[in-house]
Design a protein around this motif. Structure first.
Motif, PDB file in Angstrom:
ATOM      1  N   ARG A   1      50.339  92.339 -53.911  1.00  0.00           N
ATOM      2  CA  ARG A   1      49.589  91.473 -54.829  1.00  0.00           C
ATOM      3  C   ARG A   1      50.191  90.069 -54.852  1.00  0.00           C
ATOM      4  NH1 ARG A   1      46.718  91.149 -59.907  1.00  0.00           N
ATOM      5  NH2 ARG A   1      46.236  93.360 -59.988  1.00  0.00           N
ATOM      6  N   LEU A   2      51.514  89.974 -54.945  1.00  0.00           N
ATOM      7  CA  LEU A   2      52.177  88.665 -54.987  1.00  0.00           C
ATOM      8  C   LEU A   2      51.920  87.870 -53.712  1.00  0.00           C
ATOM      9  CD1 LEU A   2      55.597  89.639 -56.630  1.00  0.00           C
ATOM     10  CD2 LEU A   2      53.769  88.266 -57.647  1.00  0.00           C
ATOM     11  N   ARG A   3      51.987  88.541 -52.571  1.00  0.00           N
ATOM     12  CA  ARG A   3      51.750  87.849 -51.300  1.00  0.00           C
ATOM     13  C   ARG A   3      50.305  87.370 -51.191  1.00  0.00           C
ATOM     14  NH1 ARG A   3      55.775  91.346 -50.430  1.00  0.00           N
ATOM     15  NH2 ARG A   3      57.491  90.724 -49.058  1.00  0.00           N
TER      16      ARG A   3
ATOM     17  N   GLU B   1      48.311  86.649 -53.706  1.00  0.00           N
ATOM     18  CA  GLU B   1      48.114  85.553 -54.656  1.00  0.00           C
ATOM     19  C   GLU B   1      48.744  84.262 -54.145  1.00  0.00           C
ATOM     20  OE1 GLU B   1      49.656  87.235 -58.249  1.00  0.00           O
ATOM     21  OE2 GLU B   1      47.760  88.244 -58.761  1.00  0.00           O
ATOM     22  N   ASN B   2      49.857  84.398 -53.421  1.00  0.00           N
ATOM     23  CA  ASN B   2      50.498  83.209 -52.832  1.00  0.00           C
ATOM     24  C   ASN B   2      49.600  82.552 -51.788  1.00  0.00           C
ATOM     25  OD1 ASN B   2      52.832  83.377 -54.337  1.00  0.00           O
ATOM     26  ND2 ASN B   2      53.969  84.524 -52.789  1.00  0.00           N
ATOM     27  N   LEU B   3      48.860  83.369 -51.061  1.00  0.00           N
ATOM     28  CA  LEU B   3      47.974  82.844 -50.025  1.00  0.00           C
ATOM     29  C   LEU B   3      46.757  82.153 -50.636  1.00  0.00           C
ATOM     30  CD1 LEU B   3      48.098  85.774 -47.444  1.00  0.00           C
ATOM     31  CD2 LEU B   3      49.017  83.478 -47.124  1.00  0.00           C
ATOM     32  N   GLY B   4      46.321  82.616 -51.808  1.00  0.00           N
ATOM     33  CA  GLY B   4      45.163  82.024 -52.468  1.00  0.00           C
ATOM     34  C   GLY B   4      43.858  82.492 -51.851  1.00  0.00           C
TER      35      GLY B   4
ATOM     36  N   GLU C   1      53.804  87.400 -44.487  1.00  0.00           N
ATOM     37  CA  GLU C   1      52.715  86.601 -45.040  1.00  0.00           C
ATOM     38  C   GLU C   1      51.800  86.042 -43.947  1.00  0.00           C
ATOM     39  OE1 GLU C   1      52.979  83.023 -48.091  1.00  0.00           O
ATOM     40  OE2 GLU C   1      53.686  84.923 -48.948  1.00  0.00           O
ATOM     41  N   GLU C   2      52.378  85.678 -42.810  1.00  0.00           N
ATOM     42  CA  GLU C   2      51.576  85.122 -41.715  1.00  0.00           C
ATOM     43  C   GLU C   2      50.590  86.174 -41.191  1.00  0.00           C
ATOM     44  OE1 GLU C   2      52.296  83.223 -37.256  1.00  0.00           O
ATOM     45  OE2 GLU C   2      53.972  83.362 -38.659  1.00  0.00           O
TER      46      GLU C   2
END
Length: 270
Positions: A22-24, A26-29, A109-110
């Protein structure tokens, strides 16, 4: 909210894994996490209710796995699927052949951003139905079950609570052999390969002992030597030796050495 925002549901039996994903995301948007589920049964209901654009499914979950969940979803309710897996190399191979989206744990993340990009591209594609059929074919090959059979198991409450796969997939010469875990007698290492002995046959797979051990239920399989894993249900006799070692005699007459550093495992046989 922008129409470009993807509605996402996360399905994983580990709360920390759900939180991390979830955090990752949300970081990506560009996404809204509309739900989180800890098992396949709950996810099935939530997907049909929330109708997300994409579902991130952990493959290995107790009871209904991520693969089985896909087969249990009505086609009209099926969102785009991105599988999440830690060590299912056989599944990864099948996904790549069939262009099915997946991310590996620990999630980068990538790689996650790339998966979301592919989801957006597919949602705007006129070939979405064909892609869905390809996904279902790949999943059916891996589960070796039909949706009808899974539906019957679900209704009968036949899904177990084990998080360990019922079958071990062994890739060799371009084909995948699914060996039921319960049929395995013992496993020994040969260099970079594992020799899986089951029903009088030996299957060879390229995997580390540690990775293979993670796929096996420790209540049934135990390491008795740095290079040997045994099915506890196959042990017929335990023979002690003067030097502190033991030999295990299996039902088929095979004798396996238990090294002194693993002698505490004798408690599993009593």
């Amino acid at each position: 909210m922008s129409s470009d925002v993807l509605k996402v549901i996360i399905v994983d039996d580990e709360p920390l894994a759900r939180r991390g994903l979830r955090l990752r995301l949300e970081n990506l948007g560009g996404v809204e996490v509309v739900g989180e589920c800890g098992n396949g049964r709950e996810a099935r209901e939530q997907i049909q209710t929330l109708r997300p654009d994409v579902a991130f499914l952990d493959i290995q979950m107790p009871g209904v796995t991520g693969l089985e969940l896909v087969q249990l979803l009505p086609k009209e309710d099926m969102p785009q699927i991105v599988f999440v897996t830690a060590y299912d190399q056989y599944a990864v191979d099948a996904f790549e052949v069939n262009a099915v989206d997946y991310v590996l744990k620990p999630i980068e993340e990538e790689r996650l951003a790339l998966a979301l990009q592919r989801v957006r591209e597919k949602l705007g594609s006129e070939h979405l139905a064909a892609q869905r059929e390809k996904l279902l074919e790949a999943v059916a090959d891996l589960t070796q079950e039909t949706p009808e059979a899974l539906e019957q198991k679900l209704a009968a409450g036949d899904f177990g609570s084990s998080r360990y796969p019922e079958k071990i997939a062994i890739k060799d010469s371009g084909k995948i052999t699914l060996v039921p875990a319960r049929d395995i007698d013992w496993i020994d290492a040969a260099g970079d390969y594992m020799c899986v002995h089951a029903n009088g046959e030996t299957h060879v797979m390229r995997i580390t002992m540690k990775e293979l051990e993670q796929q096996l239920d420790p209540k049934v399989f135990q390491r008795i030597h740095r290079s040997t894993i045994v099915n506890l249900k196959r042990v017929r006799e335990i023979c002690a030796h003067i030097n502190g070692e033991y030999h295990l005699v299996l039902n088929n007459g095979e004798r396996l050495k238990m090294s002194r550093s693993y002698k505490n495992k004798v408690q599993h046989f009593i």
